[in-house]
Design a protein around this motif. Sequence first.
Motif, PDB file in Angstrom:
ATOM      1  N   LEU A  42       0.825  -1.203   0.000  1.00  0.00           N
ATOM      2  CA  LEU A  42       0.000   0.000   0.000  1.00  0.00           C
ATOM      3  C   LEU A  42       0.863   1.260   0.000  1.00  0.00           C
ATOM      4  CD1 LEU A  42      -2.865  -1.013   2.467  1.00  0.00           C
ATOM      5  CD2 LEU A  42      -2.938  -0.945  -0.026  1.00  0.00           C
ATOM      6  N   GLU A  43       1.960   1.214   0.723  1.00  0.00           N
ATOM      7  CA  GLU A  43       2.856   2.371   0.734  1.00  0.00           C
ATOM      8  C   GLU A  43       3.527   2.553  -0.621  1.00  0.00           C
ATOM      9  OE1 GLU A  43       5.603   2.497   3.923  1.00  0.00           O
ATOM     10  OE2 GLU A  43       4.050   2.541   5.482  1.00  0.00           O
ATOM     11  N   GLU A  44       3.857   1.432  -1.284  1.00  0.00           N
ATOM     12  CA  GLU A  44       4.490   1.509  -2.595  1.00  0.00           C
ATOM     13  C   GLU A  44       3.557   2.123  -3.645  1.00  0.00           C
ATOM     14  OE1 GLU A  44       6.121  -2.185  -3.908  1.00  0.00           O
ATOM     15  OE2 GLU A  44       7.298  -2.486  -2.082  1.00  0.00           O
ATOM     16  N   VAL A  45       2.252   1.843  -3.525  1.00  0.00           N
ATOM     17  CA  VAL A  45       1.301   2.418  -4.500  1.00  0.00           C
ATOM     18  C   VAL A  45       0.854   3.809  -4.071  1.00  0.00           C
ATOM     19  CG1 VAL A  45       0.490   0.145  -5.194  1.00  0.00           C
ATOM     20  CG2 VAL A  45      -0.780   1.408  -3.447  1.00  0.00           C
ATOM     21  N   ARG A  46       1.445   4.321  -2.977  1.00  0.00           N
ATOM     22  CA  ARG A  46       1.117   5.656  -2.444  1.00  0.00           C
ATOM     23  C   ARG A  46      -0.383   5.761  -2.140  1.00  0.00           C
ATOM     24  NH1 ARG A  46       1.630   9.773  -5.575  1.00  0.00           N
ATOM     25  NH2 ARG A  46       2.132  11.244  -3.911  1.00  0.00           N
ATOM     26  N   VAL A  47      -0.826   4.869  -1.248  1.00  0.00           N
ATOM     27  CA  VAL A  47      -2.245   4.763  -0.914  1.00  0.00           C
ATOM     28  C   VAL A  47      -2.826   6.091  -0.440  1.00  0.00           C
ATOM     29  CG1 VAL A  47      -1.744   3.983   1.448  1.00  0.00           C
ATOM     30  CG2 VAL A  47      -3.945   3.429   0.396  1.00  0.00           C
ATOM     31  N   GLU A  48      -2.008   6.896   0.232  1.00  0.00           N
ATOM     32  CA  GLU A  48      -2.502   8.168   0.767  1.00  0.00           C
ATOM     33  C   GLU A  48      -2.889   9.166  -0.329  1.00  0.00           C
ATOM     34  OE1 GLU A  48       1.817   8.672  -0.012  1.00  0.00           O
ATOM     35  OE2 GLU A  48       0.586   7.133   0.966  1.00  0.00           O
ATOM     36  N   SER A  49      -2.492   8.911  -1.570  1.00  0.00           N
ATOM     37  CA  SER A  49      -2.785   9.832  -2.668  1.00  0.00           C
ATOM     38  C   SER A  49      -4.158   9.582  -3.305  1.00  0.00           C
ATOM     39  CB  SER A  49      -1.714   9.727  -3.756  1.00  0.00           C
ATOM     40  OG  SER A  49      -1.752   8.453  -4.388  1.00  0.00           O
ATOM     41  N   PHE A  50      -4.836   8.513  -2.888  1.00  0.00           N
ATOM     42  CA  PHE A  50      -6.126   8.178  -3.493  1.00  0.00           C
ATOM     43  C   PHE A  50      -7.270   8.868  -2.746  1.00  0.00           C
ATOM     44  CE2 PHE A  50      -3.379   4.797  -4.948  1.00  0.00           C
ATOM     45  CZ  PHE A  50      -3.805   4.591  -6.255  1.00  0.00           C
ATOM     46  N   ASP A  51      -8.301   9.224  -3.502  1.00  0.00           N
ATOM     47  CA  ASP A  51      -9.489   9.845  -2.909  1.00  0.00           C
ATOM     48  C   ASP A  51     -10.394   8.807  -2.267  1.00  0.00           C
ATOM     49  OD1 ASP A  51      -8.731  12.365  -4.031  1.00  0.00           O
ATOM     50  OD2 ASP A  51      -9.552  11.707  -5.951  1.00  0.00           O
ATOM     51  N   ALA A  52     -10.372   7.587  -2.819  1.00  0.00           N
ATOM     52  CA  ALA A  52     -11.264   6.548  -2.310  1.00  0.00           C
ATOM     53  C   ALA A  52     -10.616   5.177  -2.474  1.00  0.00           C
ATOM     54  CB  ALA A  52     -12.601   6.576  -3.044  1.00  0.00           C
ATOM     55  N   MET A  53     -11.022   4.267  -1.576  1.00  0.00           N
ATOM     56  CA  MET A  53     -10.548   2.887  -1.637  1.00  0.00           C
ATOM     57  C   MET A  53     -11.762   1.964  -1.591  1.00  0.00           C
ATOM     58  SD  MET A  53      -8.424   0.745   1.254  1.00  0.00           S
ATOM     59  CE  MET A  53      -6.780   1.317   0.863  1.00  0.00           C
ATOM     60  N   VAL A  54     -11.772   0.959  -2.475  1.00  0.00           N
ATOM     61  CA  VAL A  54     -12.856  -0.034  -2.494  1.00  0.00           C
ATOM     62  C   VAL A  54     -12.232  -1.410  -2.311  1.00  0.00           C
ATOM     63  CG1 VAL A  54     -14.839  -0.923  -3.746  1.00  0.00           C
ATOM     64  CG2 VAL A  54     -14.104   1.441  -4.125  1.00  0.00           C
TER      65      VAL A  54
END
Length: 455
Positions: free
Chosen positions: A288-300
Amino acid sequence: MNIIILGAGKVGSYLTEDLADEGYDILVIDRDKEVLDKLLASNDVMGIVGDGRDPEVLLDANVGSCDLFIAITLSDDVNLIASTIAKKLGAKNIIIRLREAKYINQREIIEDITSASRIINPEMIAAKDIQRALKYSHALNVEGFFDDQAIMMELVISKDSVLAGAKIMDLNAYSYDYHTLIGIVNNKGKVVIPHGSYVLEEGEKIYIIGAKEGVDRFYKKEVVDRIEIRNVLIIGAGAISTHLTELLLDRGFEVTVVDIDRKRAELISEKFSDAIVINADGSDPDVLEEVRVESFDAMVCLTGMDEENILISLLGEKYGIEKIIAKVNRTKLLKMTGILDIDTTFTPKRVASDVINRIIRSKENARGQSITSLYRLEDDQVEVIEFAAIEHSDILNKKLKDLKIREDTLIACIKHEELDGRMEVASGESMISLGDRVLVITTNHSFQTIDDIVE
């Protein structure tokens, strides 16, 4: 109503429990004796062990006298063959679960062969619900009518809203700008169909209904601090993810899909060249850190495991993602742990069951062909009914303002089938013509024909 359900899997079992609670006479057919016995032990229904494609099994089930045959196994081929035989043997109405594109794309042919009342795809239904939840991130509920030409949205009146403290009659110009109506108000559990003198209050839940474009503009005006979701991370590349990815890409969203299964990742990558697809473990914090999870507006979260979806959702919350949606079939798990707000989750089997239950209720409530669909909202306190305007109706070709419409009832929208399907938000000047489809909101539970809307 006598109902035969073919298939005791997740959707079939949930549907059986749902309908059994409604008091219907139900018989379930499944090849797996152990699964069937478990379902029968916890529900007051009948059961037959056997293959739904076998005419002898269907004859034993007396399918010719059933009011509704529902084919909902995991196999499209089984559902299609069984439904065709059931129709030949005399089943009055048929609902079929189909998922494969080769069948879904030939819906008209399938409906002609089986005379199916409805073909449902639970995964597609779930994907549409998620897409709406992402588009209208602050809405509590969103329902579509007339093939989504009309939208009903549930919102809470905020402190700074133009609606707070205003009379409905004073908002006519405001509502007209958006071609919308306020159809339902819920004030701390008290549900009403509001009329002109009703004063709206901060904190009330309201249902706005109107043309899709108008509701969109109303939402943008009313929800000033809304989350603008454009970048979506989907964990899991199953059937729901495939439908959801297509819906989101078609609407201009940016989509990234992560799945640990290489084959599934490759399939969705080949199908959607505009999506970013990553073959990795979406429950791994390092991934999740590698895909830069914090940059997404939403997670499904759409993996096949409830626990994994809950875990990933918790990680998403930790990273500050504003909108998180998780697939959770075992809702008791959430209620017991209290880990997540139940409103952030959805259950595919429940979504499919709700759609089928809605079809059954509309058929059970109908007289002739007047009621075409029936929805129930606010713990069944409100009914939203789609009527077909049929011959010999007393309300045809009369202005609505000249009709004595019941106080507990509102005509919301009219779809004029003779005018190329044009959809109109109803006003006092509107008229209903033969063949029109009419959307009525009411707290009255006894309506059977469209004429029941007048006193």
